[in-house]
Design an enzyme around this catalytic site. Sequence first.
Site, mmCIF file in Angstrom:
data_model
loop_
_atom_site.group_PDB
_atom_site.id
_atom_site.type_symbol
_atom_site.label_atom_id
_atom_site.label_comp_id
_atom_site.label_asym_id
_atom_site.label_seq_id
_atom_site.Cartn_x
_atom_site.Cartn_y
_atom_site.Cartn_z
ATOM 1 N N LYS A 46 0.818 -1.217 0.000
ATOM 2 C CA LYS A 46 0.000 0.000 0.000
ATOM 3 C C LYS A 46 0.854 1.271 0.000
ATOM 4 O O LYS A 46 0.409 2.308 -0.468
ATOM 5 C CB LYS A 46 -0.940 0.017 1.205
ATOM 6 C CG LYS A 46 -0.214 0.023 2.547
ATOM 7 C CD LYS A 46 -1.181 0.025 3.712
ATOM 8 C CE LYS A 46 -1.746 -1.332 4.033
ATOM 9 N NZ LYS A 46 -0.759 -2.312 4.545
ATOM 10 N N HIS A 183 0.526 -3.369 14.985
ATOM 11 C CA HIS A 183 1.099 -2.235 14.262
ATOM 12 C C HIS A 183 1.187 -1.066 15.240
ATOM 13 O O HIS A 183 0.186 -0.679 15.838
ATOM 14 C CB HIS A 183 0.241 -1.874 13.047
ATOM 15 C CG HIS A 183 0.970 -1.020 12.040
ATOM 16 N ND1 HIS A 183 1.544 0.193 12.379
ATOM 17 C CD2 HIS A 183 1.232 -1.208 10.729
ATOM 18 C CE1 HIS A 183 2.130 0.701 11.296
ATOM 19 N NE2 HIS A 183 1.961 -0.135 10.288
ATOM 20 N N GLU A 259 6.143 -5.850 8.488
ATOM 21 C CA GLU A 259 5.458 -5.315 7.296
ATOM 22 C C GLU A 259 5.902 -3.877 7.024
ATOM 23 O O GLU A 259 5.086 -2.956 7.041
ATOM 24 C CB GLU A 259 3.942 -5.357 7.517
ATOM 25 C CG GLU A 259 3.385 -6.740 7.775
ATOM 26 C CD GLU A 259 1.969 -6.703 8.347
ATOM 27 O OE1 GLU A 259 1.395 -5.605 8.507
ATOM 28 O OE2 GLU A 259 1.441 -7.784 8.648
HETATM 29 C C1 PLP Z 1 -1.492 -3.720 8.289
HETATM 30 C C2 PLP Z 1 -0.406 -2.772 7.923
HETATM 31 N N1 PLP Z 1 0.851 -3.240 7.780
HETATM 32 C C3 PLP Z 1 1.867 -2.448 7.417
HETATM 33 C C4 PLP Z 1 1.669 -1.109 7.165
HETATM 34 C C5 PLP Z 1 2.848 -0.287 6.744
HETATM 35 O O1 PLP Z 1 3.184 0.601 7.721
HETATM 36 P P1 PLP Z 1 4.448 1.562 7.552
HETATM 37 O O2 PLP Z 1 4.382 2.179 6.226
HETATM 38 O O3 PLP Z 1 4.316 2.508 8.671
HETATM 39 O O4 PLP Z 1 5.677 0.697 7.718
HETATM 40 C C6 PLP Z 1 0.393 -0.553 7.336
HETATM 41 C C7 PLP Z 1 0.168 0.872 7.119
HETATM 42 O O5 PLP Z 1 -0.889 1.414 7.273
HETATM 43 C C8 PLP Z 1 -0.677 -1.407 7.715
HETATM 44 O O6 PLP Z 1 -1.926 -0.948 7.854
#
Ligand code: PLP
Length: 377
Positions: A46, A183, A259
């Site tokens: 994402k 998270h 993640e």
């Molecule tokens: C379920 C989940 N994993 C991983 C991420 C990635 O987080 P970051 O970009 O802070 O590492 C997000 C971000 O919203 C998330 O919702």
Amino acid sequence: MTNKQLQSIAREHGTPVVVIDHDILRRNYAEFKKHLPNVQAYFAVKANAEPAIVRTFYKAGASFDVASMPEFMLVYENIKGLPAGEQQDFIWDKIIYANPTKPKETLRALDRYKPLVTYDNPAELEKIKRYAPHAGVVLRLRVPNTGSMVELSSKFGCDPGDAVDLLNAAFDMGLVAEGLSFHVGSQCTNFQNFVQALDIAAAVMRESKSRGHEIKILDIGGGFPAPYNKHVKPFSALARKINAEIDRLFPKDIQILAEPGRFLVATAATSVATVIGKAVRDGKPCYYIDDSVYHTFSGIIFDHCQYHLKSFRKGKAEICAVFGQTCDALDKISLSEELPELQIEDLVYSENIGAYSSASATWFNGFPPAKIVHLNE
Ligand SMILES: Cc1ncc(COP(=O)(O)O)c(C=O)c1O
């Protein structure tokens, strides 16, 4: 990326343009692995869903966290598209579907891949059992998000006090609860959040074991901060804390994954835009550029992230405002930038804009998202 390179790309491709440097993607991934060698990185697609980024991280050894069926297929197809021998049959090694709420159509479509999916409430579990009975499940815990730039705990994660019952509920239904996840909030510069989250997860695992169910996977989520400014402490300092807590709290054979989204991609991209208008409003110079908060700068709205603009032109800097190209008053990129006096047709650029930026760009006012140019692919 040198100024010369950026200017020449802008001339060749036009603006607005986002330049992604794959050497930096590989460097960020290598830094993650260097400091957290026992953690498998599942890149959070994402943050930036460019297929070329997925391919680069896959070749570097990454796995992927997806939030939707289109993201799942994007990863799946790009892995499948790689030469034979590099393909993986066991999908959990490569993909986790980490959006805790899934429409039934998605679960139905996922089931044939025997996926690994997250949940945080009984209704979701019922849905998984009914529509994706071959899935392995991971329970998402609610953990402190204090001080993180993007707070996620009001929307996601079960109360730790309900966790063991939710794990048992999965086993009672005939599903297998494979892991726990959390998270700490995105751009988490308060490392204490990780320490507390690991503590909570360890307590849940201990209690689950005492009730007969051993949990094999710990997913420490995202949140690893990008070095947007000098106040962000180095990744190595965070990794030291995480490694120490993992050693202290978890059995040696636990499988740990993370993640990371922002940390892997933020610093790999720079956007370039053209000044298309200028005015003086209340005595302050104002510039209008051919990008906007509905486009590459969408992170200002959705991600609570401020981006700074720089000029290739030398000269005495003055406080000015920079607006986007749309007809909306919300479209203010910054009311307080320090730039030399700019002329129409000048180029401006913004660094560290690889995460949650073009990923959430729209077509508002009929303007298409910026072009993407890949360097060192
Ligand atoms: C379920 C989940 N994993 C991983 C991420 C990635 O987080 P970051 O970009 O802070 O590492 C997000 C971000 O919203 C998330 O919702």
